[in-house]
Design a protein around this motif. Structure first.
Motif, PDB file in Angstrom:
ATOM      1  N   ASP A  45       0.750  -1.106   0.103  1.00 18.85           N
ATOM      2  CA  ASP A  45       0.118   0.091   0.171  1.00 18.85           C
ATOM      3  C   ASP A  45       0.736   1.262   0.017  1.00 18.85           C
ATOM      4  N   TRP A  46       1.842   1.401   0.839  1.00 11.33           N
ATOM      5  CA  TRP A  46       2.787   2.562   0.851  1.00 11.33           C
ATOM      6  C   TRP A  46       3.489   2.708  -0.428  1.00 11.33           C
ATOM      7  N   VAL A  47       3.996   1.691  -0.813  1.00 13.91           N
ATOM      8  CA  VAL A  47       4.606   1.718  -2.149  1.00 13.91           C
ATOM      9  C   VAL A  47       3.621   2.264  -3.417  1.00 13.91           C
ATOM     10  N   ASN A  48       2.648   1.499  -3.398  1.00 10.75           N
ATOM     11  CA  ASN A  48       1.668   2.263  -4.551  1.00 10.75           C
ATOM     12  C   ASN A  48       1.325   3.621  -4.324  1.00 10.75           C
ATOM     13  N   ASN A  49       1.069   3.894  -2.871  1.00 13.68           N
ATOM     14  CA  ASN A  49       0.660   5.418  -2.900  1.00 13.68           C
ATOM     15  C   ASN A  49       1.907   6.321  -3.183  1.00 13.68           C
ATOM     16  N   LEU A  50       3.237   5.971  -2.902  1.00 13.07           N
ATOM     17  CA  LEU A  50       4.497   6.709  -3.371  1.00 13.07           C
ATOM     18  C   LEU A  50       4.366   6.723  -4.866  1.00 13.07           C
ATOM     19  N   GLN A  51       4.374   5.683  -5.313  1.00 12.32           N
ATOM     20  CA  GLN A  51       4.043   5.793  -6.867  1.00 12.32           C
ATOM     21  C   GLN A  51       3.331   6.833  -7.409  1.00 12.32           C
ATOM     22  N   CYS A  70      12.604   4.778   4.845  1.00  9.80           N
ATOM     23  CA  CYS A  70      13.645   4.445   4.293  1.00  9.80           C
ATOM     24  C   CYS A  70      13.592   3.151   3.456  1.00  9.80           C
ATOM     25  N   ALA A  71      12.854   2.232   4.198  1.00 13.40           N
ATOM     26  CA  ALA A  71      12.731   1.041   3.570  1.00 13.40           C
ATOM     27  C   ALA A  71      11.756   1.015   2.343  1.00 13.40           C
ATOM     28  N   LEU A  72      10.783   1.807   2.644  1.00 17.36           N
ATOM     29  CA  LEU A  72       9.719   2.233   1.649  1.00 17.36           C
ATOM     30  C   LEU A  72      10.538   2.713   0.368  1.00 17.36           C
ATOM     31  N   ILE A  73      11.320   3.811   0.423  1.00 16.71           N
ATOM     32  CA  ILE A  73      11.929   4.438  -0.606  1.00 16.71           C
ATOM     33  C   ILE A  73      12.827   3.322  -1.422  1.00 16.71           C
ATOM     34  N   ALA A  74      13.587   2.578  -0.664  1.00 12.33           N
ATOM     35  CA  ALA A  74      14.531   1.535  -1.270  1.00 12.33           C
ATOM     36  C   ALA A  74      13.571   0.378  -2.077  1.00 12.33           C
ATOM     37  N   ARG A  75      12.566   0.002  -1.241  1.00 12.79           N
ATOM     38  CA  ARG A  75      11.580  -0.903  -2.128  1.00 12.79           C
ATOM     39  C   ARG A  75      10.852  -0.225  -3.441  1.00 12.79           C
ATOM     40  N   TRP A  76      10.556   1.018  -3.027  1.00 10.65           N
ATOM     41  CA  TRP A  76       9.751   1.646  -4.288  1.00 10.65           C
ATOM     42  C   TRP A  76      10.800   1.670  -5.396  1.00 10.65           C
ATOM     43  N   GLU A  79      11.020  -1.671  -7.200  1.00 15.15           N
ATOM     44  CA  GLU A  79       9.979  -1.978  -7.754  1.00 15.15           C
ATOM     45  C   GLU A  79       9.517  -1.203  -9.027  1.00 15.15           C
ATOM     46  N   TYR A  80       9.967   0.032  -9.054  1.00 12.33           N
ATOM     47  CA  TYR A  80       9.627   0.987 -10.162  1.00 12.33           C
ATOM     48  C   TYR A  80      11.090   1.600 -10.740  1.00 12.33           C
ATOM     49  N   PRO A  81      12.021   0.954 -11.232  1.00 16.60           N
ATOM     50  CA  PRO A  81      13.259   1.498 -11.606  1.00 16.60           C
ATOM     51  C   PRO A  81      13.120   2.436 -13.091  1.00 16.60           C
ATOM     52  N   ALA A  82      11.897   2.155 -13.787  1.00 16.06           N
ATOM     53  CA  ALA A  82      11.905   3.605 -14.916  1.00 16.06           C
ATOM     54  C   ALA A  82      11.307   4.720 -13.978  1.00 16.06           C
TER      55      ALA A  82
END
Length: 186
Positions: A45-51, A70-76, A79-82
């Motif tokens: 949920d947090w990754v999708n919201n940040l995206q 910090c973990a959120l940013i690294a995970r995002w 998952e979203y390299p482009a």
């Protein structure tokens, strides 16, 4: 072109006396990313919201994360390299070790800690006595992410309880990432 600075609090959000809140009140152009669940968050949920927030920005983005963020940013970024190409940099403050026994229960999907190199400039700031990450693990995270590592002596979890207040030294680090003169202290 100026950047858009996104403030990313960690678990339980950042209260009124937290440096992230001080910064939002003092500087224009900082935007807090509000999550739906601050107490028992799901990483997806947090990754999708940040995206969503990053994809909506018409300007390059600088991320300012505290603790779990910090973990959120690294995970995002993993998952979203482009989309990560839209990020100019990240200030990663007090990264919590979600794998440590000291980490609060209730989060979902934030383990294992993402250890991929970040595709943008980053500065990790860690405290010598943070209860949520050891010095060794903070160093390992910074090395894996390819970030500069800055140590604060005895600043706890680098929050209101750690006594950093509005944290002007942090603003100097933000200036290094943004180049925006509003963050340059004289």
């Amino acid at each position: 072109m100026t950047v858009r600075v996104l403030i990313l609090p960690g678990l339980f959000n950042s209260g009124a006396e937290h440096w992230q809140s001080h910064w939002e009140q003092r500087y224009s152009g900082l935007h807090r990313v509000k999550q739906e669940n601050w107490e028992t968050p799901a990483c997806t949920d947090w990754v999708n919201n940040l995206q969503k927030k990053i994809s909506k920005s018409e300007r390059p983005v600088v991320l300012v994360g505290h603790s779990l963020a910090c973990a959120l940013i690294a995970r995002w970024a993993q998952e979203y390299p482009a989309q990560a190409k839209r990020v100019r940099g990240a200030l990663l403050v007090a990264p919590s070790d979600t794998e440590a026994s000291s980490y609060p229960a209730g989060t979902t999907g934030f383990t294992p800690m993402p250890l991929n190199a970040l595709p943008f400039d980053a500065i990790t700031v860690a405290s010598t006595n943070d209860p949520y990450v050891s010095r060794e693990r903070a160093t390992a995270f910074s090395e894996a992410w390819g970030s500069e590592l800055v140590w604060l002596e005895n600043a706890g979890h680098i929050n209101a309880e750690g006594g950093v207040g509005a944290w002007p030294e942090g603003i100097e680090l933000l200036f290094k990432l943004t180049g925006d003169p509003q963050f340059k202290h004289s």
